[in-house]
Every structure is written in structure tokens, then in C-alpha cells.
Design a protein around this motif. Structure first.
Motif, mmCIF file in Angstrom:
data_model
loop_
_atom_site.group_PDB
_atom_site.id
_atom_site.type_symbol
_atom_site.label_atom_id
_atom_site.label_comp_id
_atom_site.label_asym_id
_atom_site.label_seq_id
_atom_site.Cartn_x
_atom_site.Cartn_y
_atom_site.Cartn_z
ATOM 1 N N UNK A 161 5.042 -0.734 -14.361
ATOM 2 C CA UNK A 161 5.107 -1.292 -13.005
ATOM 3 C C UNK A 161 4.655 -0.222 -12.022
ATOM 4 N N UNK A 162 3.845 -0.625 -11.073
ATOM 5 C CA UNK A 162 3.425 0.321 -10.028
ATOM 6 C C UNK A 162 3.892 -0.219 -8.670
ATOM 7 N N UNK A 163 4.655 0.572 -7.966
ATOM 8 C CA UNK A 163 5.127 0.176 -6.635
ATOM 9 C C UNK A 163 4.526 1.154 -5.633
ATOM 10 N N UNK A 164 3.892 0.630 -4.598
ATOM 11 C CA UNK A 164 3.339 1.515 -3.556
ATOM 12 C C UNK A 164 3.835 1.006 -2.208
ATOM 13 N N UNK A 165 4.437 1.880 -1.443
ATOM 14 C CA UNK A 165 4.857 1.556 -0.079
ATOM 15 C C UNK A 165 4.216 2.596 0.840
ATOM 16 N N UNK A 166 3.058 2.242 1.368
ATOM 17 C CA UNK A 166 2.292 3.178 2.189
ATOM 18 C C UNK A 166 2.215 2.670 3.616
ATOM 19 N N UNK A 167 2.457 3.571 4.564
ATOM 20 C CA UNK A 167 2.418 3.203 5.975
ATOM 21 C C UNK A 167 1.785 4.341 6.761
ATOM 22 N N UNK A 168 1.292 4.011 7.942
ATOM 23 C CA UNK A 168 0.718 5.048 8.806
ATOM 24 C C UNK A 168 1.533 5.219 10.083
ATOM 25 N N UNK A 169 2.787 4.691 10.076
ATOM 26 C CA UNK A 169 3.530 4.702 11.350
ATOM 27 C C UNK A 169 3.802 6.115 11.836
ATOM 28 N N UNK A 269 -3.022 7.569 6.467
ATOM 29 C CA UNK A 269 -4.038 7.050 7.399
ATOM 30 C C UNK A 269 -4.754 5.859 6.755
ATOM 31 N N UNK A 270 -4.873 4.782 7.503
ATOM 32 C CA UNK A 270 -5.575 3.597 7.002
ATOM 33 C C UNK A 270 -4.669 2.585 6.326
ATOM 34 N N UNK A 271 -3.396 2.923 6.176
ATOM 35 C CA UNK A 271 -2.481 2.001 5.489
ATOM 36 C C UNK A 271 -1.428 1.485 6.467
ATOM 37 N N UNK A 272 -1.419 0.189 6.667
ATOM 38 C CA UNK A 272 -0.394 -0.407 7.529
ATOM 39 C C UNK A 272 0.426 -1.375 6.681
ATOM 40 N N UNK A 273 1.679 -1.031 6.455
ATOM 41 C CA UNK A 273 2.562 -1.896 5.658
ATOM 42 C C UNK A 273 1.902 -2.286 4.341
ATOM 43 N N UNK A 274 1.281 -1.338 3.667
ATOM 44 C CA UNK A 274 0.674 -1.587 2.353
ATOM 45 C C UNK A 274 1.786 -1.488 1.316
#
Ligand SMILES: NC(=O)c1ccc[n+]([C@@H]2O[C@H](COP(=O)([O-])OP(=O)(O)OC[C@H]3O[C@@H](n4cnc5c(N)ncnc54)[C@H](O)[C@@H]3O)[C@@H](O)[C@H]2O)c1
Length: 384
Positions: A161-169, A269-274
Motif C-alpha cells: 500500500x502506498x499512502x501519500x499526503x502532500x500539501x503546499x500550505x 511545491x505543486x501539490x495541493x491536498x494530494x
């Protein structure tokens, strides 16, 4: 006027989440005609009470605005209190709410660390009240469908399983040095995003048994926040040190023997609620991304090799979509996930037993975050 029994609500913290909780409770009856209780927003407490607070509280339908949460929790005209202030106050408010016999809706991470989360969970248990924790992503209909497919063995034995939580906030170096970046938060991206990510993985797959983590802080100083600044605002003050991590990368071993990776950043950078999860099984796979909330990508192969992915649009029969939209392809939004959360909490209060994510799930997520901090510090695998 409805003849349903009232659920008298107090909210602590009228920032982003306090407003979302209030809206969700106000909208409950719009989506759930059979809701057993009718929420009434009695009072809100926030340390910042200015014209904007009063206008926001009035627009949301609050009857009373206070500055001290202790006065709110001490009232005898409340049945439920939402804890939507910074992590620093979760433990004190959460424990006091439960001890006063009121039900509790608390935002993640429910305290600054595992010990605080466990104290809140124990107070809820001792008082025999119901609770909800703010793990809204598990309420997405496509996530419910993913969980069902995994449980039914439709992708075979889960392998990884791969979980990614990426944000630019927090990617802008001038982003305000709000409470989130200070010791009072308990942790950085771990409490903020990883608590959600681990809950999502647990919900869809199973519990995490062991992990090893690398963490980094890429922006070590930020300008101090102006009072009352919201989550996404720029700071205007002197530079101060960032006390917690911007980024983590983890290897996971789940208790069923499957493996996983979890990557999370608040400065990507470039990730919004990814925010995404991808589960691979012995003969199938599935993938979900919050930004396309109503879609579940599935690979339900008849054969092991050369299988293709298809995209399912959730149907009104999946999860709670039917309470919001009449057909596939009509989107739900973020706030709707909180209406589902409110619905499950109100059901649990009416039925006297937990429905949906509770403070116990928050305590599990917090224990996982603690283990991640320990692993990042010791550079070793840590068992949960
Ligand atoms: N579930 C989610 O998706 C999600 C999203 C964002 C935030 N959160 C969580 O919600 C909580 C609040 O975050 P936010 O983004 O709403 O923060 P925010 O900064 O927008 O709002 C916090 C509010 O609490 C008030 N406050 C501060 N100290 C207080 C005190 N002692 N008593 C009463 N009020 C006080 C602040 O004045 C502010 O109005 C955090 O724990 C955060 O982790 C959850």
C-alpha cells in the motif's frame, strides 16, 4: 419547527474547523431527514472575539459567544462540545468535556501526542459519552467502496500500500509561524497530515504493526503570525524557529504482513491536498485521490498480468453519496465529509454506541505518530 429532541452544541475554536463543524451540524437535517436529533448551536468560545468572530458566529446561528472555553464547558445547557481549537488545547478541553458528561467531537490529532490522546480517550470511556474524531477522509464514498473491495478479497491478498499526503500550505517561506510550526503543536506534518494518512491506511487495509521513518525540516525559520491569522496566511513579524518536521517518509509493515510506504509533506511545491492511497493485492489493485473524490480507480483483473485500470464513479449506493447527490458523477465536497461525520456522531449519541471514527481511532493514530517520531530520532524500526 421540528419536534425532534434537540442536541445542544457548543464549539471551542471558531477558526476553519470550528466553522466547518458548525456548518455540518446545521446542514445535518438537509441531508438526513431521519436524523434522530436536531442540533442547535448554543455557544462558541474563542480567545479572539472581535467583530469578525461575532459576525461569523451570528451567520452560523450561534446564540452566544464566549472568550473562555472553561465557561462554555461548565454550562449545563449543552449536550455536545466540538473541540476545534489548536492541538495545544485538545487534551484539557477534551478531558473536561467528557468529565462534564457531554459528548465530544474532537479534531485530529486529538492532543499533541499519544499520551494526551489516550487521556482524552480514557476520559470519554470513563464518562460513558460518545465521541467522534475528525478523520473525514474515511467518510468519502469511494474510500468506503475501496474498504469493501479489500475486505471482500476483490484484489486478492493485500501485498503493498502506498499512502501519500502532500500539501503546499507551508511551502512559501513567508507562511506564518502559526501554532502549527511551534512546540505547542506537538509535531508538524505528522500530527497534521500523517495522522489522517495512517487512519486512512488502517481503515482501508489494516493496522500498522511496525515502521521506520526519515523526517526533515526544509524551512527552519518563518515570520511570526499576526494575532488571529488563519491557516493559510503569510506572517508579518520577526523570523522565529520552526520546531517540527515538514516532511516524513516511512516504510510500513502492516499486521497482516503486507508492506507499505507513507510519504507526507506540508512544503511540497505543486501539490495541493494530494492525498492518496493505492493498494496492490495478489490479483488486483485500487487507487483513490482526494482531489478526485468521487472516483475510485480499480484494477480488478481476471488474470495476473497485463491487466488494465478502469475508473469507477461512485454511485449513490456507495457510502453516503446518496444523502448528497442523486447520481454518479455529481461531486461531493470537503464540507460534505464533515456532514457525514456529524451524522455518524449523532447516530452514535442516539444509539448509545460508537458509529464512525472515535477518539480511540485518534489515540491509535497518535500512537503511530509517536512511533514515527521515535523512529526518526533513533533511525530504527519501531513496533507499535
Ligand atoms: N480534519 C481536518 O481535515 C482538519 C483540517 C484542518 C485542521 N484540523 C484540525 O483542527 C484543529 C483546528 O485547526 P484550524 O485549521 O481550524 O485552526 P485555526 O487556526 O483556523 O482555528 C483555531 C481557532 O481556535 C482559536 N483558539 C486558539 N486558542 C484557543 C483557546 N484557548 N480557546 C478557544 N479558542 C482558541 C483560534 O483563535 C482560532 O479561531 C487542529 O487541531 C487541526 O489539526 C483538521
Amino acid at each position: 419547527m421540528s419536534s425532534l429532541p434537540e442536541l445542544r452544541v457548543g464549539v471551542v475554536g471558531l477558526g476553519w474547523m470550528g466553522q466547518v463543524h458548525a456548518r455540518a451540524l446545521q446542514r445535518l437535517a438537509h441531508h438526513y431527514l431521519d436524523a434522530p436529533l436536531r442540533p442547535r448551536l448554543v455557544a462558541v468560545a474563542d480567545t479572539v472575539v472581535d467583530d469578525r468572530t461575532h459576525r461569523t458566529a451570528a451567520a452560523l446561528g450561534f446564540e452566544d459567544v464566549l472568550t473562555d472555553w472553561r465557561h462554555l464547558v461548565a454550562r449545563d445547557d449543552l449536550d455536545l462540545v466540538c473541540v476545534a481549537g489548536p492541538n495545544l488545547i485538545h487534551r484539557d478541553v477534551g478531558v473536561a468535556v467528557a468529565a462534564s458528561g457531554k459528548h465530544l467531537w474532537i479534531e485530529k490529532p486529538a492532543g499533541r501526542n499519544g499520551a494526551e490522546s489516550r487521556e482524552i480517550a480514557a476520559a470519554v470511556e470513563d464518562a460513558g459519552v460518545q465521541s467522534a474524531a475528525g478523520f473525514n477522509y474515511r467518510n468519502a464514498p469511494a474510500v468506503e467502496r475501496a474498504k469493501e473491495l479489500v475486505a471482500a478479497g476483490r484484489i486478492g491478498t493485500v501485498e503493498h500500500t502506498a499512502v501519500r499526503f502532500l500539501a503546499d500550505y507551508a511551502a512559501h517561506p513567508d507562511g506564518a509561524l502559526s501554532w502549527r510550526f511551534q512546540d505547542v503543536a506537538g509535531s508538524g506534518v505528522l500530527g497534521d497530515l500523517v495522522s489522517h494518512a495512517t487512519d486512512l491506511a488502517r481503515y482501508v487495509v489494516t493496522d500498522i504493526g511496525e515502521l521506520v521513518v526519515d523526517a526533515a525540516t526544509f524551512i527552519p525559520e518563518r515570520p511570526e503570525a499576526v494575532p488571529g491569522a488563519m491557516h493559510y496566511e503569510r506572517g508579518g513579524g520577526a523570523l522565529g524557529p520552526v520546531a517540527n518536521e515538514d516532511y516524513v517518509n516511512a516504510l510500513l509493515r502492516f499486521v497482516d504482513g503486507s508492506r507499505g510506504t507513507l510519504e507526507s509533506s506540508r512544503v511540497a511545491v505543486g501539490e495541493q491536498c494530494a492525498y492518496s492511497i493505492e493498494v496492490h493485492g495478489s490479483h488486483g489493485a485500487l487507487a483513490w485521490d482526494f482531489r478526485r473524490m468521487g472516483e475510485l480507480r480499480v484494477c480488478l483483473a481476471d488474470d495476473y498480468q497485463d491487466a488494465s485500470w478502469t475508473t469507477e464513479l461512485v454511485r449513490p449506493t456507495d457510502g453516503e453519496l446518496g444523502a448528497f447527490q442523486p447520481g454518479s458523477g455529481i461531486s461531493m465536497g470537503y464540507d460534505d465529509l464533515k456532514v457525514v461525520e456529524a451524522h455518524r456522531l449523532v447516530q452514535s449519541i442516539a444509539e448509545g454506541k460508537p458509529v464512525g471514527a472515535t477518539v480511540h481511532d485518534a489515540a491509535t493514530a497518535a500512537a503511530t505518530v509517536d512511533a514515527m517520531l521515535e523512529s526518526a530520532r533513533t533511525r530504527r524500526w519501531v513496533a507499535l
